[in-house]
Design an enzyme around this catalytic site. Structure first.
Site, PDB file in Angstrom:
ATOM      1  N   HIS A 118     -12.879 -23.299 -21.053  1.00  0.00           N
ATOM      2  CA  HIS A 118     -11.462 -23.369 -21.441  1.00  0.00           C
ATOM      3  C   HIS A 118     -10.659 -24.100 -20.363  1.00  0.00           C
ATOM      4  CE1 HIS A 118     -12.255 -19.336 -23.656  1.00  0.00           C
ATOM      5  NE2 HIS A 118     -12.086 -20.252 -24.592  1.00  0.00           N
ATOM      6  N   LYS A 178      -9.210  -8.216 -34.522  1.00  0.00           N
ATOM      7  CA  LYS A 178     -10.357  -8.361 -33.618  1.00  0.00           C
ATOM      8  C   LYS A 178     -10.295  -7.244 -32.585  1.00  0.00           C
ATOM      9  CE  LYS A 178     -11.434 -13.296 -33.626  1.00  0.00           C
ATOM     10  NZ  LYS A 178     -11.607 -14.482 -32.770  1.00  0.00           N
ATOM     11  N   ARG A 197     -17.881 -27.794 -28.835  1.00  0.00           N
ATOM     12  CA  ARG A 197     -19.042 -27.744 -27.944  1.00  0.00           C
ATOM     13  C   ARG A 197     -20.274 -28.329 -28.610  1.00  0.00           C
ATOM     14  NH1 ARG A 197     -17.914 -21.526 -27.091  1.00  0.00           N
ATOM     15  NH2 ARG A 197     -17.618 -21.947 -29.292  1.00  0.00           N
ATOM     16  N   SER A 219     -16.793 -17.154 -24.483  1.00  0.00           N
ATOM     17  CA  SER A 219     -16.356 -15.849 -23.971  1.00  0.00           C
ATOM     18  C   SER A 219     -17.343 -14.770 -24.415  1.00  0.00           C
ATOM     19  CB  SER A 219     -14.968 -15.518 -24.505  1.00  0.00           C
ATOM     20  OG  SER A 219     -14.047 -16.491 -24.130  1.00  0.00           O
TER      21      SER A 219
END
Ligand code: PNS
Length: 170
Positions: free
Chosen positions: A23, A47, A96, A134
């Site tokens: 990030h 979440k 990514r 993460s």
């Protein structure tokens, strides 16, 4: 008279639970491309995050302190409405691998439908961070693996305290 382009504010939204060096790399690169960058944490009750929104903002704030044009914020509701309210014309997202692409493509089309004036810009993750997320960082750390170099040192110590408080956290 020469045309003076108006300053561009970009928005980098995400969960950032917690911020990783991937990030941070994206933040650094975006801060060079845009006049102002708002990094904003999604406040999503659905979440189950490891860190609260204010903890995530604190970690982000610490990590981006060296960038003059980067601000940290949080949001809930529709991303594009928040972007418009903050005067951001650009949404920044990182890619990514191909696996990120499909979800990002869907979101981009939906966001464009909702607010055609807001453009989503993708930056390819730097190779060294192309496998960092993460979720994986938390899992590896919880299982005793080495995450040095993948997150800022301050995040590593926050993870340590969090897992010491409750080793069953995922
Ligand atoms: O870091 P993440 O979890 O991949 O970020 C996802 C995020 C925050 C960009 C996305 O969930 C989002 O924009 N949520 C806000 C609600 C919204 O606008 N949903 C419609 C998107 S098409």
């Amino acid at each position: 008279m020469a045309h003076q382009p108006s300053p561009v504010t970009a928005l980098y939204p995400g969960s950032f639970d917690p911020i990783t060096n991937g990030h941070l790399d994206l933040i650094r690169r975006s801060s060079v491309l845009f006049d102002k960058l708002i990094v904003s944490v999604l406040d999503n009750q659905a979440k189950q995050p490891l860190f609260s929104v204010s903890e995530r903002m604190e970690m982000l704030g610490d990590a981006v302190r060296r960038f003059d044009n980067v601000e940290v914020d949080s949001f809930n509701g529709l991303l594009v409405e928040y972007a418009a309210a903050r005067g951001a014309r650009v949404i920044v997202r990182g890619i990514r691998a191909i696996s990120d692409y499909e979800f990002e493509l869907q979101m981009t089309h939906m966001n464009r439908r909702l607010r055609p004036g807001i453009e989503t810009v993708f930056l390819m993750a730097t190779e060294a961070y192309s496998f960092v997320s993460s979720r994986l960082v938390k899992e590896v750390f919880r299982l005793g693996g080495d995450i040095s170099g993948l997150v800022p040192p301050m995040v590593e110590s926050r993870l340590r305290s969090r897992f010491e408080e409750n080793p069953r956290h995922t």
